[in-house]
Design an enzyme around this catalytic site. Structure first.
Site, short mmCIF file in Angstrom:
data_model
loop_
_atom_site.label_atom_id
_atom_site.label_comp_id
_atom_site.label_asym_id
_atom_site.label_seq_id
_atom_site.Cartn_x
_atom_site.Cartn_y
_atom_site.Cartn_z
N GLU A 179 -34.10 -6.49 -4.51
CA GLU A 179 -33.59 -6.00 -5.80
C GLU A 179 -34.69 -5.85 -6.87
O GLU A 179 -34.80 -6.65 -7.81
CB GLU A 179 -32.50 -6.94 -6.32
N TYR A 309 -22.09 -4.98 -4.73
CA TYR A 309 -21.06 -5.86 -5.26
C TYR A 309 -19.98 -5.12 -6.03
O TYR A 309 -18.83 -5.52 -6.03
CB TYR A 309 -21.70 -6.91 -6.19
C1 GCO Z 1 -28.60 -10.64 -6.37
C2 GCO Z 1 -29.38 -11.62 -5.67
C3 GCO Z 1 -28.66 -12.87 -5.30
C4 GCO Z 1 -27.51 -13.25 -6.22
C5 GCO Z 1 -26.22 -12.61 -5.76
C6 GCO Z 1 -25.08 -12.90 -6.72
O1 GCO Z 1 -28.13 -9.72 -5.71
O2 GCO Z 1 -28.53 -10.76 -7.59
O3 GCO Z 1 -29.90 -11.06 -4.47
O4 GCO Z 1 -29.69 -13.80 -5.36
O5 GCO Z 1 -27.34 -14.63 -6.24
O6 GCO Z 1 -26.34 -11.23 -5.71
O7 GCO Z 1 -25.39 -12.39 -7.99
#
Ligand code: GCO
Length: 461
Positions: A179, A309
């Protein structure tokens, strides 16, 4: 660009049909969020070790000092994973455990820890998928400019060479970075993630470019030292659009939005350079690119990892606009993570657009999950039906995307265990296994048993 997305051929597709036999089901976590032992066995300070101690930056001032104590409990954790039928686990290496100062002297105890960890995974029949960098930058590099400086790029190249040489015999699946947006824009622009700086657009754009260079070094290192059968790719949290209706006009609008919002990372990788539109919009704030940069940045990868997500709903624009993005009402269903609006089709459209617009050969869902605050253990159980519903609705969309021809090769659930959710600390729980952070007791939640059945039957139950 391929023709408009052919919609699901509902006549031949049923959700109850099994996933392809080659499809990988896994779980994911990250070093800083679960290991603890933040200053043990020679590990150097990370920017998150520093950031979490700045008053007001992290919920309740939670630190990474102990987390899930995975550093000492990894064998127990892998036994629990194996009991659930987990055969693939995405983890990250803590750069400061191996290079306490980011470069220079190697901490052998750090390498030895991961040798022990991989040996335990092998004993439990679990295949590692290793992320080289998941945000825990050595503080010493931040003191020398962090991601605003090419010093960090060079140090990452050295770190990547070192760990791929050390573990390439047992690790065949590599992810370069996790990310980019989160350790550049959020970290050096908005200041909400470590190191918490608020720099100019020009500086932030340069951190994006340095991150892309580091990604290229990661690919180079795996090609040079990864050995036979090694695979490598980037994990991106691309901005995701979902058409309000799956009609040609809204799909076209969603594609236009997706291309525009992702042109500085995925577009740059695909186009082997920054798009003219991006450079025109950035103007004097555009990244400074040196000769050869994009030859490194665009080294071919075996897959694209996407952490998905949620999404933005997009429909056809009015008054000649290509698109219109909709803001969601306060009562729209979301998890306790305020940004996590429940939009299961995000997985369908993100993976399709990454494949069809950028022609990545294979797509891995490297993270998907949901975060909630209160998930108490009652009579030895955690009835997290909200997470079971989230997983089911998203897995159905993975299944539908595959049926429509998107080459999704795997799905990694975030996360195996409740862990340190960055600036939200330990209040936000994403695990399918509950962690009591006082006693370190692990309790599989209802969702863990649900996912175990999904993995066993290879169908969305
Ligand atoms: C992200 C990170 C994770 C987070 C998860 C929940 O995608 O932000 O890779 O470390 O903890 O996504 O936010």
């Amino acid at each position: 660009m391929k023709n408009d997305f052919p919609l699901t051929t509902m006549s031949t597709f049923t959700y109850s049909s099994p996933f392809p036999s080659t499809f990988t089901f896994g779980v994911a976590a990250a070093s800083a969020q679960i290991e603890g032992a933040a200053f043990e066995d020679g590990k150097g300070e990370s920017i998150w070790d520093r950031f979490c101690r700045i008053p007001g930056k992290v919920h309740d001032g939670d630190t990474l000092d102990v987390a899930c104590d995975h550093y000492h409990r990894f064998d127990e954790d892998f036994a629990l994973m194996a009991s659930l039928g987990v055969k693939d686990y995405r983890l990250s290496l803590a750069w400061p455990r191996i290079f306490p100062n980011g470069d220079g002297a190697i901490n052998q105890a750090g390498l030895d820890f991961y040798h022990r960890l991989f040996a335990s995974m092998a004993r439990h029949g679990i295949t590692p998928w290793v992320t080289l960098f998941h945000w825990d930058l050595p503080q010493s590099l931040e003191d020398r400019g962090g991601w605003t400086s090419r010093v960090t790029v060079d140090a990452f190249a050295n770190y990547a060479d070192t760990v791929v040489k050390a573990f390439g015999g047992v690790v065949k699946n590599w992810i370069t970075l996790n990310e980019i947006r989160c350790f550049t824009m959020l970290a050096y622009g908005y200041g909400t993630k470590a190191p918490g700086r608020k720099e100019s657009a020009a500086v932030v754009n340069q951190t994006y470019h340095h991150a892309l260079l580091a990604h290229g070094h990661g690919v180079r290192a795996v090609r040079a030292y990864g050995g036979e059968g090694a695979r490598v790719g980037l994990t991106d949290n691309c901005d995701v659009s979902v058409p309000v209706t799956e009609t040609p006009r809204d799909i076209a609008a969603a594609k236009a939005w997706f291309l525009e919002k992702n042109e500085h990372i995925l577009g740059a990788l695909h186009g082997k350079g920054y798009a003219e539109r991006y450079l025109a919009r950035a103007g004097a704030d555009a990244p400074r690119v040196q000769p050869g940069d994009f030859d490194l940045i665009c080294l071919p990868c075996d897959f694209l990892g996407v952490n998905i997500y949620t999404a933005t709903y997009v429909r056809a624009g009015r008054d000649g606009q290509a698109w219109e993005a909709l803001s969601l009402p306060a009562n729209y269903p979301r998890a306790d993570s305020p940004w996590l609006n429940l939009v299961p089709q995000a997985i369908y459209w993100a993976s399709r657009m990454c494949h069809e617009l950028y022609e990545f050969p294979s797509i891995l869902i490297t993270e998907n999950g949901c975060g909630y605050n209160e998930e108490p253990v009652v009579n030895g159980e955690v009835i997290d039906l909200h997470r079971r519903d989230y997983l089911r609705s998203h897995l159905r969309e993975v299944h539908r995307a595959i049926a429509d021809g998107t080459p999704i090769a795997g799905y990694f659930l975030w996360s195996f265990i409740d862990n340190y959710e960055w600036e939200d600390g330990y209040q936000r729980r994403f695990g399918i296994v509950h962690c009591d952070f006082e006693t370190q007791k692990r309790t599989p939640k209802l969702s863990a048993f649900y996912y175990a059945d999904v993995m066993r039957t290879r169908t969305v139950l």
